[in-house]
Write a protein that holds these residues in place. Structure first.
Motif, PDB file in Angstrom:
ATOM      1  N   GLY A   1       0.815  -1.200   0.000  1.00  0.00           N
ATOM      2  CA  GLY A   1       0.000   0.000   0.000  1.00  0.00           C
ATOM      3  C   GLY A   1       0.850   1.251   0.000  1.00  0.00           C
ATOM      4  N   SER A   2       0.346   2.293   0.639  1.00  0.00           N
ATOM      5  CA  SER A   2       1.040   3.584   0.681  1.00  0.00           C
ATOM      6  C   SER A   2       2.430   3.441   1.288  1.00  0.00           C
ATOM      7  CB  SER A   2       0.223   4.584   1.499  1.00  0.00           C
ATOM      8  OG  SER A   2      -1.010   4.856   0.875  1.00  0.00           O
ATOM      9  N   ALA A   3       3.347   4.282   0.809  1.00  0.00           N
ATOM     10  CA  ALA A   3       4.712   4.268   1.327  1.00  0.00           C
ATOM     11  C   ALA A   3       4.736   4.781   2.762  1.00  0.00           C
ATOM     12  CB  ALA A   3       5.619   5.112   0.448  1.00  0.00           C
ATOM     13  N   VAL A   4       5.681   4.261   3.538  1.00  0.00           N
ATOM     14  CA  VAL A   4       5.803   4.594   4.958  1.00  0.00           C
ATOM     15  C   VAL A   4       7.266   4.889   5.266  1.00  0.00           C
ATOM     16  CG1 VAL A   4       5.541   3.738   7.315  1.00  0.00           C
ATOM     17  CG2 VAL A   4       3.839   3.150   5.590  1.00  0.00           C
ATOM     18  N   THR A   5       7.505   5.944   6.033  1.00  0.00           N
ATOM     19  CA  THR A   5       8.842   6.260   6.536  1.00  0.00           C
ATOM     20  C   THR A   5       8.796   6.250   8.055  1.00  0.00           C
ATOM     21  OG1 THR A   5       9.282   7.674   4.621  1.00  0.00           O
ATOM     22  CG2 THR A   5      10.730   7.920   6.519  1.00  0.00           C
ATOM     23  N   VAL A   6       9.689   5.494   8.674  1.00  0.00           N
ATOM     24  CA  VAL A   6       9.734   5.440  10.138  1.00  0.00           C
ATOM     25  C   VAL A   6      11.092   5.949  10.608  1.00  0.00           C
ATOM     26  CG1 VAL A   6       8.122   3.518  10.246  1.00  0.00           C
ATOM     27  CG2 VAL A   6      10.557   3.049  10.200  1.00  0.00           C
ATOM     28  N   THR A   7      11.081   6.611  11.762  1.00  0.00           N
ATOM     29  CA  THR A   7      12.297   7.193  12.320  1.00  0.00           C
ATOM     30  C   THR A   7      12.323   6.955  13.817  1.00  0.00           C
ATOM     31  OG1 THR A   7      12.219   8.944  10.642  1.00  0.00           O
ATOM     32  CG2 THR A   7      13.680   9.289  12.523  1.00  0.00           C
ATOM     33  N   VAL A   8      13.482   6.514  14.309  1.00  0.00           N
ATOM     34  CA  VAL A   8      13.719   6.431  15.742  1.00  0.00           C
ATOM     35  C   VAL A   8      15.181   6.796  15.967  1.00  0.00           C
ATOM     36  CG1 VAL A   8      14.137   3.933  15.579  1.00  0.00           C
ATOM     37  CG2 VAL A   8      13.661   4.976  17.798  1.00  0.00           C
ATOM     38  N   GLY A   9      15.406   7.843  16.755  1.00  0.00           N
ATOM     39  CA  GLY A   9      16.773   8.323  16.929  1.00  0.00           C
ATOM     40  C   GLY A   9      17.329   8.784  15.596  1.00  0.00           C
ATOM     41  N   ASP A  10      18.504   8.260  15.230  1.00  0.00           N
ATOM     42  CA  ASP A  10      19.090   8.599  13.933  1.00  0.00           C
ATOM     43  C   ASP A  10      18.916   7.469  12.922  1.00  0.00           C
ATOM     44  OD1 ASP A  10      20.733   6.803  15.155  1.00  0.00           O
ATOM     45  OD2 ASP A  10      22.606   7.858  14.739  1.00  0.00           O
ATOM     46  N   ILE A  11      18.018   6.535  13.212  1.00  0.00           N
ATOM     47  CA  ILE A  11      17.728   5.438  12.287  1.00  0.00           C
ATOM     48  C   ILE A  11      16.456   5.773  11.521  1.00  0.00           C
ATOM     49  CG2 ILE A  11      17.229   2.984  12.052  1.00  0.00           C
ATOM     50  CD1 ILE A  11      18.663   2.519  14.680  1.00  0.00           C
ATOM     51  N   GLN A  12      16.524   5.696  10.200  1.00  0.00           N
ATOM     52  CA  GLN A  12      15.357   5.931   9.358  1.00  0.00           C
ATOM     53  C   GLN A  12      15.234   4.791   8.360  1.00  0.00           C
ATOM     54  OE1 GLN A  12      14.852   9.218   6.186  1.00  0.00           O
ATOM     55  NE2 GLN A  12      13.782  10.041   7.972  1.00  0.00           N
ATOM     56  N   ALA A  13      14.016   4.343   8.128  1.00  0.00           N
ATOM     57  CA  ALA A  13      13.788   3.217   7.224  1.00  0.00           C
ATOM     58  C   ALA A  13      12.501   3.439   6.444  1.00  0.00           C
ATOM     59  CB  ALA A  13      13.722   1.908   8.007  1.00  0.00           C
ATOM     60  N   GLU A  14      12.440   2.819   5.261  1.00  0.00           N
ATOM     61  CA  GLU A  14      11.283   2.940   4.378  1.00  0.00           C
ATOM     62  C   GLU A  14      10.558   1.605   4.299  1.00  0.00           C
ATOM     63  OE1 GLU A  14      10.585   5.871   3.041  1.00  0.00           O
ATOM     64  OE2 GLU A  14      12.434   6.838   3.732  1.00  0.00           O
ATOM     65  N   GLY A  15       9.250   1.684   4.068  1.00  0.00           N
ATOM     66  CA  GLY A  15       8.459   0.470   3.913  1.00  0.00           C
ATOM     67  C   GLY A  15       7.130   0.780   3.257  1.00  0.00           C
ATOM     68  N   TRP A  16       6.121  -0.046   3.539  1.00  0.00           N
ATOM     69  CA  TRP A  16       4.808   0.133   2.921  1.00  0.00           C
ATOM     70  C   TRP A  16       3.727  -0.415   3.849  1.00  0.00           C
ATOM     71  CZ3 TRP A  16       8.559  -3.284   1.217  1.00  0.00           C
ATOM     72  CH2 TRP A  16       8.287  -4.635   1.423  1.00  0.00           C
ATOM     73  N   LEU A  17       2.507   0.064   3.635  1.00  0.00           N
ATOM     74  CA  LEU A  17       1.368  -0.462   4.378  1.00  0.00           C
ATOM     75  C   LEU A  17       1.002  -1.833   3.827  1.00  0.00           C
ATOM     76  CD1 LEU A  17      -1.076   2.572   4.802  1.00  0.00           C
ATOM     77  CD2 LEU A  17       0.371   1.517   6.536  1.00  0.00           C
ATOM     78  N   GLU A  18       0.755  -2.782   4.741  1.00  0.00           N
ATOM     79  CA  GLU A  18       0.330  -4.108   4.308  1.00  0.00           C
ATOM     80  C   GLU A  18      -1.127  -4.381   4.650  1.00  0.00           C
ATOM     81  OE1 GLU A  18       1.859  -7.565   6.126  1.00  0.00           O
ATOM     82  OE2 GLU A  18       1.673  -6.829   8.182  1.00  0.00           O
ATOM     83  N   GLY A  19      -1.740  -3.530   5.479  1.00  0.00           N
ATOM     84  CA  GLY A  19      -3.138  -3.758   5.816  1.00  0.00           C
ATOM     85  C   GLY A  19      -3.535  -2.993   7.059  1.00  0.00           C
ATOM     86  N   ILE A  20      -4.681  -3.372   7.593  1.00  0.00           N
ATOM     87  CA  ILE A  20      -5.234  -2.718   8.777  1.00  0.00           C
ATOM     88  C   ILE A  20      -5.747  -3.783   9.725  1.00  0.00           C
ATOM     89  CG2 ILE A  20      -7.482  -2.437   7.648  1.00  0.00           C
ATOM     90  CD1 ILE A  20      -7.845   0.140   9.245  1.00  0.00           C
ATOM     91  N   ASP A  21      -5.506  -3.572  11.011  1.00  0.00           N
ATOM     92  CA  ASP A  21      -6.011  -4.498  12.018  1.00  0.00           C
ATOM     93  C   ASP A  21      -7.534  -4.385  12.068  1.00  0.00           C
ATOM     94  OD1 ASP A  21      -6.641  -5.886  14.452  1.00  0.00           O
ATOM     95  OD2 ASP A  21      -4.557  -5.637  15.046  1.00  0.00           O
ATOM     96  N   GLY A  22      -8.182  -5.493  12.321  1.00  0.00           N
ATOM     97  CA  GLY A  22      -9.634  -5.490  12.309  1.00  0.00           C
ATOM     98  C   GLY A  22     -10.268  -4.784  13.490  1.00  0.00           C
ATOM     99  N   ALA A  23      -9.509  -4.546  14.570  1.00  0.00           N
ATOM    100  CA  ALA A  23     -10.075  -3.933  15.778  1.00  0.00           C
ATOM    101  C   ALA A  23      -9.438  -2.574  16.026  1.00  0.00           C
ATOM    102  CB  ALA A  23      -9.848  -4.839  16.984  1.00  0.00           C
ATOM    103  N   LEU A  24     -10.216  -1.660  16.641  1.00  0.00           N
ATOM    104  CA  LEU A  24      -9.687  -0.359  17.020  1.00  0.00           C
ATOM    105  C   LEU A  24      -8.794  -0.490  18.243  1.00  0.00           C
ATOM    106  CD1 LEU A  24     -12.801   1.994  16.735  1.00  0.00           C
ATOM    107  CD2 LEU A  24     -10.913   1.780  15.132  1.00  0.00           C
ATOM    108  N   ASN A  25      -7.854   0.452  18.374  1.00  0.00           N
ATOM    109  CA  ASN A  25      -7.055   0.538  19.584  1.00  0.00           C
ATOM    110  C   ASN A  25      -7.973   0.910  20.743  1.00  0.00           C
ATOM    111  OD1 ASN A  25      -5.428   2.144  21.666  1.00  0.00           O
ATOM    112  ND2 ASN A  25      -3.817   1.210  20.441  1.00  0.00           N
ATOM    113  N   ALA A  26      -8.005   0.080  21.775  1.00  0.00           N
ATOM    114  CA  ALA A  26      -8.959   0.280  22.866  1.00  0.00           C
ATOM    115  C   ALA A  26      -8.712   1.582  23.610  1.00  0.00           C
ATOM    116  CB  ALA A  26      -8.883  -0.901  23.834  1.00  0.00           C
ATOM    117  N   ALA A  27      -7.451   1.989  23.732  1.00  0.00           N
ATOM    118  CA  ALA A  27      -7.135   3.189  24.512  1.00  0.00           C
ATOM    119  C   ALA A  27      -7.419   4.467  23.735  1.00  0.00           C
ATOM    120  CB  ALA A  27      -5.674   3.149  24.954  1.00  0.00           C
ATOM    121  N   SER A  28      -6.989   4.525  22.474  1.00  0.00           N
ATOM    122  CA  SER A  28      -7.098   5.766  21.698  1.00  0.00           C
ATOM    123  C   SER A  28      -8.295   5.808  20.763  1.00  0.00           C
ATOM    124  CB  SER A  28      -5.822   5.956  20.873  1.00  0.00           C
ATOM    125  OG  SER A  28      -5.687   4.906  19.920  1.00  0.00           O
ATOM    126  N   GLN A  29      -8.980   4.672  20.570  1.00  0.00           N
ATOM    127  CA  GLN A  29     -10.095   4.589  19.627  1.00  0.00           C
ATOM    128  C   GLN A  29      -9.659   5.005  18.223  1.00  0.00           C
ATOM    129  OE1 GLN A  29     -13.541   3.412  20.167  1.00  0.00           O
ATOM    130  NE2 GLN A  29     -12.169   2.470  21.650  1.00  0.00           N
TER     131      GLN A  29
END
Length: 398
Positions: A247-275
């Protein structure tokens, strides 16, 4: 008489002189020139808006997790006779490489026994085939039309031949099982793996089904992303049955590490805490110089679909929530309340409420009012009437 004069007449004289002096001062005061009231002017900086095509960019957060894991456990009990040097937490093992081997002496002996039994069964089948052939010839010479089918098969040794064939099949199955058990004594990596857990040693006895190691897929990780439901329409999310879930392109960053990827899908349930919806992204690890640590909270940028006819507004132009102040054609302040489609740390994007070419105020405003005259910085305005009169008096005095 003198006392009366001091107490009664003198105070009256002083009071009269004071009133007369005040009247003279008031009469001699210069009357200021009359002019128009001072007009309020707002000094502003503006930016001309232009509609265009912009790719949707959504900033979110996510958590790194394993894309695939496997628990390695022997199907048969045995003593460890071989052990990979990489079978330790953090070790890297290629697909098909040996993790550990159990002593298989007993399984090799069993295989030899089963091979011997198979050879004997094949010999017996060959003998029985010869007997059946002779019985078939004899039956053809003496067969009677009155004999029933069962008697004919017994005379021709048909059941005997069938039993011999089944004995060969059974012996072959026993050989196959012995070979499979021998193979089961060697445990190999099911995929390119990073060892998460392992605490085994040479000479250690493992029971059937006991955990020897826990592995995760080494060449990619999954990031679980919390995203507002209203933002999903801007993203390309593969359906569960997609042949190629990219799916759509994704860029993730933590500290000085950056990586590229893609969306593979969506979880069937909502996050209980954040909705919020939980999107799943795949991040190949072979494309990054360093690995994303499991459990790390990462900054995520989702690159969505390109939208046409959209106006970009700097966040500096927002006042009182999502209110935008403009300078209209009469150089007066006006405002619009806008509803952003999406935004990032510096910019909001809208499609309705503003027109291309509008002059949006990007400088701070103190208590702005609709209809107040605006002076765009850089434009020089003529002095007002009171200012001209002050300049004239200053010149006359000089």
């Amino acid at each position: 008489m003198t006392a009366f004069f001091k107490k009664g007449v003198i105070p009256l004289i002083i009071l009269a002189l004071g009133v007369a002096g005040a009247g003279w001062l008031n009469a001699s005061r210069a009357t200021p020139p009359k002019g128009k009231p001072h007009e309020r002017v707002a000094n502003v900086r503006v930016m001309a808006l232009q509609a265009g095509s912009y790719p949707v960019v959504i900033d979110a957060t996510g958590v790194v997790e394993a894309a695939r894991t496997a628990v390695i456990a022997p199907e048969l009990a045995g003593v460890i006779s071989q052990l990979s040097d990489q079978l330790r937490p953090g070790g890297l093992i290629k697909r098909g490489e040996l993790l550990l081997a159990l002593d298989a002496a007993e399984q090799r002996i069993t295989l030899q026994q089963k091979l011997a039994a198979l050879q004997e069964a094949e010999y017996n089948l060959a003998i029985e085939a010869g007997k059946q052939e002779r019985a078939e010839r004899d039956w053809n010479l003496v067969k009677s039309r009155k004999a029933d089918k069962k008697a004919a098969e017994l005379a021709r040794r048909v059941p005997n031949l069938g039993i011999a064939k089944q004995q060969v099949k059974s012996a072959q199955a026993a050989v196959d099982l012995a070979r499979l058990n021998l193979k089961r004594m060697r445990l190999t990596a099911p995929f390119d793996a990073l060892v998460l857990e392992s605490d085994v040693a040479l000479g250690q006895r493992l029971g059937a089904g006991s955990q020897a190691a826990k592995l995760m897929q080494a060449n990619q990780v999954r990031v679980r992303i919390a995203a507002p439901l209203t933002q999903l329409r801007w993203l390309q999310i593969p359906p569960p049955d997609a042949d190629s879930p990219h799916g759509s392109a994704v860029t993730v960053t933590v500290g000085d590490i950056q990586a590229e990827g893609w969306l593979e899908g969506i979880d069937g349930a909502l996050n209980a805490a954040s909705q919020q919806a939980e999107l799943l992204a795949i991040i190949p690890q072979s494309e990054t110089p360093r690995r994303l640590p499991l459990g790390a909270v990462v900054s995520v940028r989702l690159h969505g679909l390109t939208q046409n006819g959209v106006i970009a507004i700097p966040r500096a132009a927002l006042h009182e929530g999502n209110r935008v102040w403009l300078v209209d054609a009469d150089n007066k302040l006006d405002y619009r309340d806008v509803t952003p489609l999406w935004g990032d740390a510096k910019t909001l994007y809208v499609r309705e409420g503003l027109a291309s070419g509008a002059q949006v105020v990007v400088s701070p405003l103190a208590a702005p009012l609709r209809g107040v005259k605006a002076r765009v910085q850089g434009d020089e305005a003529a002095p007002s009437a009171p200012e001209q009169q002050r300049h004239k008096r200053a010149g006359d005095a000089a």
